[in-house]
Design a protein around this motif. Sequence first.
Motif: not given
Length: 68
Positions: A5-11, A20-28, A32-38, A47-50
Amino acid sequence: MASTVITRKWHTTAEVADMLGFGLSKTKMLVLTGEIRSVKIGRNRRILPAWVDEYVERVATGSEGLAA
């Protein structure tokens, strides 16, 4: 024969937005601002789950004082 079974490592950004229940624009914007690492792999962001957990923890601890 045992199956592996291969589990996904990236999102994708869209998957994180859904989690997160956010819109795609907000998440992008958060990515882009680095608040969520990627990382950029080719033309795509991954994006890593961590890293999602780090963002949630940072937001949760940063807003503790505001709840009073």
